[in-house]
Design a protein around this motif. Sequence first.
Motif, PDB file in Angstrom:
ATOM      1  N   GLN A  87       0.449  -1.174   0.090  1.00 40.19           N
ATOM      2  CA  GLN A  87      -0.281   0.606   0.192  1.00 40.19           C
ATOM      3  C   GLN A  87       1.172   0.781  -0.313  1.00 40.19           C
ATOM      4  N   TYR A  88       0.174   1.995  -0.799  1.00 42.96           N
ATOM      5  CA  TYR A  88       1.344   3.454  -0.560  1.00 42.96           C
ATOM      6  C   TYR A  88      -0.051   4.006  -0.905  1.00 42.96           C
ATOM      7  N   PRO A  89      -0.253   5.879   0.161  1.00 39.39           N
ATOM      8  CA  PRO A  89       1.367   5.434   1.677  1.00 39.39           C
ATOM      9  C   PRO A  89       0.762   4.813   2.810  1.00 39.39           C
ATOM     10  N   SER A  90       1.937   4.533   3.140  1.00 41.95           N
ATOM     11  CA  SER A  90       1.156   3.285   4.322  1.00 41.95           C
ATOM     12  C   SER A  90       0.361   4.036   5.576  1.00 41.95           C
ATOM     13  N   GLU A  91      -0.154   2.996   6.300  1.00 45.33           N
ATOM     14  CA  GLU A  91      -1.010   3.265   7.534  1.00 45.33           C
ATOM     15  C   GLU A  91      -0.710   4.458   7.699  1.00 45.33           C
ATOM     16  N   GLU A  92       0.780   3.572   8.161  1.00 47.61           N
ATOM     17  CA  GLU A  92       1.491   4.545   9.778  1.00 47.61           C
ATOM     18  C   GLU A  92       1.364   6.173   8.867  1.00 47.61           C
ATOM     19  N   VAL A  93       2.168   6.234   7.707  1.00 47.79           N
ATOM     20  CA  VAL A  93       1.831   7.474   6.825  1.00 47.79           C
ATOM     21  C   VAL A  93       0.278   8.709   6.791  1.00 47.79           C
ATOM     22  N   LEU A  94      -0.553   7.137   7.241  1.00 41.92           N
ATOM     23  CA  LEU A  94      -1.427   8.289   6.993  1.00 41.92           C
ATOM     24  C   LEU A  94      -2.222   9.096   7.914  1.00 41.92           C
ATOM     25  N   ALA A  95      -1.698   7.655   8.603  1.00 44.59           N
ATOM     26  CA  ALA A  95      -2.002   8.588   9.980  1.00 44.59           C
ATOM     27  C   ALA A  95      -1.590   9.602  10.958  1.00 44.59           C
ATOM     28  N   ARG A  96      -0.317   9.692  10.840  1.00 46.16           N
ATOM     29  CA  ARG A  96       0.353  11.033  10.879  1.00 46.16           C
ATOM     30  C   ARG A  96      -0.300  12.052  10.373  1.00 46.16           C
ATOM     31  N   ARG A  97      -0.560  12.086   9.406  1.00 49.36           N
ATOM     32  CA  ARG A  97      -0.982  13.122   8.626  1.00 49.36           C
ATOM     33  C   ARG A  97      -2.122  13.481   9.036  1.00 49.36           C
ATOM     34  N   ALA A  98      -3.557  12.036   9.255  1.00 44.11           N
ATOM     35  CA  ALA A  98      -4.577  12.360   9.942  1.00 44.11           C
ATOM     36  C   ALA A  98      -4.365  13.204  11.304  1.00 44.11           C
ATOM     37  N   ARG A  99      -2.748  12.925  12.099  1.00 48.99           N
ATOM     38  CA  ARG A  99      -3.013  13.643  13.441  1.00 48.99           C
ATOM     39  C   ARG A  99      -2.459  14.800  13.032  1.00 48.99           C
ATOM     40  N   LEU A 100      -2.593  15.491  11.982  1.00 52.53           N
ATOM     41  CA  LEU A 100      -1.436  17.030  11.902  1.00 52.53           C
ATOM     42  C   LEU A 100      -2.025  17.792  11.390  1.00 52.53           C
TER      43      LEU A 100
END
Length: 113
Positions: A87-100
């Motif tokens: 998957q791109y972007p990864s779930e981790e990246v998506l979670a960090r963007r959501a937090r931002l």
Amino acid sequence: MATISQGQQTDKLVANPLQQAPVDQKTDEQEEMAVGPLDADELRSLLDEVNSTLYSMNRALRFELHDQTEEVVVRVVNTKTDEVVRQYPSEEVLARRARLIEGDTSFFNMQVD
């Protein structure tokens, strides 16, 4: 082997094999690889080709829109098991963007000595 002294002229120019071609000249291969804007038909054709190749390997591409970040998410899925292979972007990246987006920057806090 003949040598040419300074000031001597010759009718032939010997090309230096290490000399590079001018920058503005492109080879046929470079022309073929040049990527520009695609129209809808070209994009559909490319996606069909990619999907056909992936299908032969029991894979498929899924394009989705992430709810919180409105980011396009591309998943490579095993067509037999429906398992996400990549998957791109990864779930981790998506979670960090959501937090931002929510204003949470705590994961950036670091102490520098």
